[in-house]
Design an enzyme around this catalytic site. Structure first.
Site, mmCIF file in Angstrom:
data_model
loop_
_atom_site.group_PDB
_atom_site.id
_atom_site.type_symbol
_atom_site.label_atom_id
_atom_site.label_comp_id
_atom_site.label_asym_id
_atom_site.label_seq_id
_atom_site.Cartn_x
_atom_site.Cartn_y
_atom_site.Cartn_z
ATOM 1 N N ARG A 16 0.802 -1.234 0.000
ATOM 2 C CA ARG A 16 0.000 0.000 0.000
ATOM 3 C C ARG A 16 0.835 1.285 0.000
ATOM 4 O O ARG A 16 0.316 2.361 -0.202
ATOM 5 C CB ARG A 16 -0.967 -0.023 1.197
ATOM 6 C CG ARG A 16 -2.166 -0.910 0.946
ATOM 7 C CD ARG A 16 -3.071 -0.963 2.145
ATOM 8 N NE ARG A 16 -2.536 -1.840 3.194
ATOM 9 C CZ ARG A 16 -2.984 -1.859 4.447
ATOM 10 N NH1 ARG A 16 -3.938 -1.037 4.828
ATOM 11 N NH2 ARG A 16 -2.455 -2.683 5.332
ATOM 12 N N GLY A 78 2.978 -15.465 6.037
ATOM 13 C CA GLY A 78 2.278 -15.070 7.259
ATOM 14 C C GLY A 78 3.196 -14.798 8.442
ATOM 15 O O GLY A 78 4.373 -15.158 8.447
ATOM 16 N N THR A 79 2.589 -14.153 9.458
ATOM 17 C CA THR A 79 3.365 -13.722 10.629
ATOM 18 C C THR A 79 3.948 -14.902 11.409
ATOM 19 O O THR A 79 5.065 -14.812 11.937
ATOM 20 C CB THR A 79 2.494 -12.850 11.561
ATOM 21 O OG1 THR A 79 1.204 -13.473 11.725
ATOM 22 C CG2 THR A 79 2.292 -11.466 10.990
ATOM 23 N N GLY A 140 -6.847 -7.386 14.534
ATOM 24 C CA GLY A 140 -7.520 -8.563 15.065
ATOM 25 C C GLY A 140 -8.188 -8.219 16.397
ATOM 26 O O GLY A 140 -7.703 -7.370 17.146
ATOM 27 N N TYR A 386 38.761 25.124 -10.371
ATOM 28 C CA TYR A 386 38.535 24.064 -11.357
ATOM 29 C C TYR A 386 39.040 24.512 -12.719
ATOM 30 O O TYR A 386 38.646 25.552 -13.241
ATOM 31 C CB TYR A 386 37.028 23.783 -11.406
ATOM 32 C CG TYR A 386 36.630 22.615 -12.268
ATOM 33 C CD1 TYR A 386 37.250 21.373 -12.125
ATOM 34 C CD2 TYR A 386 35.599 22.747 -13.189
ATOM 35 C CE1 TYR A 386 36.852 20.291 -12.904
ATOM 36 C CE2 TYR A 386 35.194 21.663 -13.971
ATOM 37 C CZ TYR A 386 35.827 20.442 -13.831
ATOM 38 O OH TYR A 386 35.433 19.383 -14.596
#
Ligand code: UD1
Ligand code: CA
Length: 451
Positions: A16, A78-79, A140, A386
């Protein structure tokens, strides 16, 4: 065996964010997100944390270096699967495993300490962090039985309406008893989404008759996760306000904090005053009693006590005490200004040392130069460093006087106490205490000793 090991999860894609940069490397107050987690971990244990990485491994390694031990999760399953990747490195090596995510920059050491304390007090396989919040943030939900004991976690995607109404949320921060953790991780069921959820460990423990402890916090900011750039902007605003408040309480005056931008990496001394539209960035240290701004950027620089920088840009520079710069000047990489140097308007200094009390008031460029003390650099002086191919050095010794509009064609040296007339083009070395002018400049006399 170590008491505590830390596992930080950072393998998710961060889709995202819509970015070429891995999510955890996006800067928040000038510091990559992951660095907040790494710094917090360092407060809890001297043992390096394990960082579970997947997407953008090479970039993350480059940013985080050897502050962490890397564990690669090649596929993001997955975790639960993410934590499992740490097993070969940690099993049998520590008593407690603390897990959280690399995209939660506000999670405090204090909260984690309290979580660890609660974990130490009970014989639970899991002690988790929960938050009571009005906005469920897609987290969750915590399920409890009539006795108030935690019995499980249900992900929002599969929650019933009644479960969705629950306001106690899973923060994704857990302490595990390692003896229990490792064998159970391999038993995680595959979720309907085809992932192994760390959250399913809770129900597993409860089923075995174990008690899962929860430490509930009320400040949802602490567990704010950065998932897209709107979250990043919110976090930036909160972080900036905190940083500004911290410095005000440390004795720094901010005229309008809403218009002052200080990176998390910056240090500022007492009684410094900062005007609006000032940006202090990167590895920057500001001394006491300075005045900065308005309209100023100081980046990766060291500024001594009592300096004044007004409407100027200072990057990669060192300013000793009581230097004043601006308005409208630019100090670049390798500029080193000794005590009491004065840089007025439209000056540029790069890769040069200017000795104590040297003055460069108007429209000058000094690059690749070593300038002594008490030198006066007249308006419009330029070190022509220079030649189209290479850079050359200019040396101006103590007490020299460089007339207005002088071109110093490097390599060249102006001796101690020499005087260069206005409009000169200096192509050869000028001996000490001589007077020279012209195009090209020639020695025309000697400076009379004063007194
Ligand atoms: C997770 C929790 C949810 C909790 C929320 C808090 C699970 C199943 N759910 O949901 O209960 O409320 O965090 O933020 O754990 N990651 C990996 N490898 C993977 C998957 C994820 O390293 O294979 C990392 C991600 O980089 C991220 C973190 O784990 O930093 C969380 O993953 P994410 O997919 O965002 O979990 P959530 O759906 O937010
Ligand atoms: Ca998330």
């Amino acid at each position: 065996m170590n008491k505590l090991s830390i596992v930080i999860l950072a393998a998710g894609q961060g889709t995202r964010m819509k970015s070429d940069l891995p999510k955890v490397l996006h800067p928040l107050a000038g510091k990559p997100l992951v660095q907040y987690a790494v710094d917090t971990a360092a407060q809890l244990t001297p043992e390096k944390p394990l960082l579970v990485v997947g997407h953008g491994v090479a970039q993350v390694r480059q940013a985080t270096g050897d502050q962490v031990v890397y564990v690669e999760q090649r596929e993001q399953l997955g975790t639960g699967h993410a934590v499992l990747q740490a097993r070969p490195l940690l099993e049998g090596r520590s008593e407690t495993v603390l897990v959280w995510y690399a995209d939660m920059p506000f999670l405090s050491t204090k909260t984690l300490r309290r979580l660890l304390e609660l974990h130490a007090k009970h014989e639970s396989p899991i002690t988790m962090l929960t938050v009571e919040a009005d906005d469920p943030m897609g987290f969750g939900r915590i399920l409890r039985d009539e006795a108030g004991q935690v019995v499980g976690i249900v992900e929002e995607a599969v929650a019933t309406e009644a479960q969705k109404a629950i306001r106690e949320l899973n923060c994704g921060v857990y302490c595990f008893d390692s003896h229990w953790l490792w064998p159970h991780l391999t038993q995680l069921p595959l979720s309907p989404k085809g992932e192994y959820y760390l959250t399913d460990l809770v129900a597993m423990a409860v089923k075995e008759g174990k008690v899962v402890q929860a430490f509930k916090i009320c400040d949802a900011t602490e567990v704010l996760g950065i998932n897209d750039r709107t979250h990043l902007a919110q976090a930036e605003a909160i972080m900036r306000q905190r940083i500004n408040e911290k410095w005000m309480l440390e004795g720094v005056t901010l005229l309008d904090p809403s218009l002052i931008f200080i990176d998390a990496t910056v240090e500022i001394g007492q009684d410094t005053v900062i005007y609006p539209n000032t940006y202090l960035q990167g590895a920057t240290t500001i001394g006491c009693h300075c005045r900065l701004g308005p309209n100023t950027i100081v980046r990766d620089s060291t500024v001594g006590d009592g300096c004044i920088i007004e409407a100027s840009v200072v990057e990669g520079a060192v300013l000793e005490e009581e230097v004043d710069v601006g308005p409208f000047s630019h100090l670049r990489k390798g500029a080193h200004l000794a005590k009491g140097v004065h840089i007025g308007n439209f000056g540029e200094v790069k890769n040069s040392y200017l000795g104590p009390g040297t003055k460069m008031g108007h429209f000058s460029y000094v690059g690749d130069a070593t300038v002594g003390q008490g030198v006066n650099i007249g308006a419009g002086t330029v070190t022509c460093n220079y030649d189209g191919q290479r850079k050359h050095r200019t040396i101006i010794e103590d007490g020299a006087f460089i007339g207005s509009d002088t071109m110093l064609v490097a390599p060249v040296r102006v001796g101690d106490g020499a005087k260069i007339g206005a409009g000169s083009v200096v192509t050869h070395d000028i001996p000490p205490r001589s007077i020279a002018y012209g195009v090209p400049a020639r020695v025309k006399g000697e400076v009379k000793e004063e007194g």
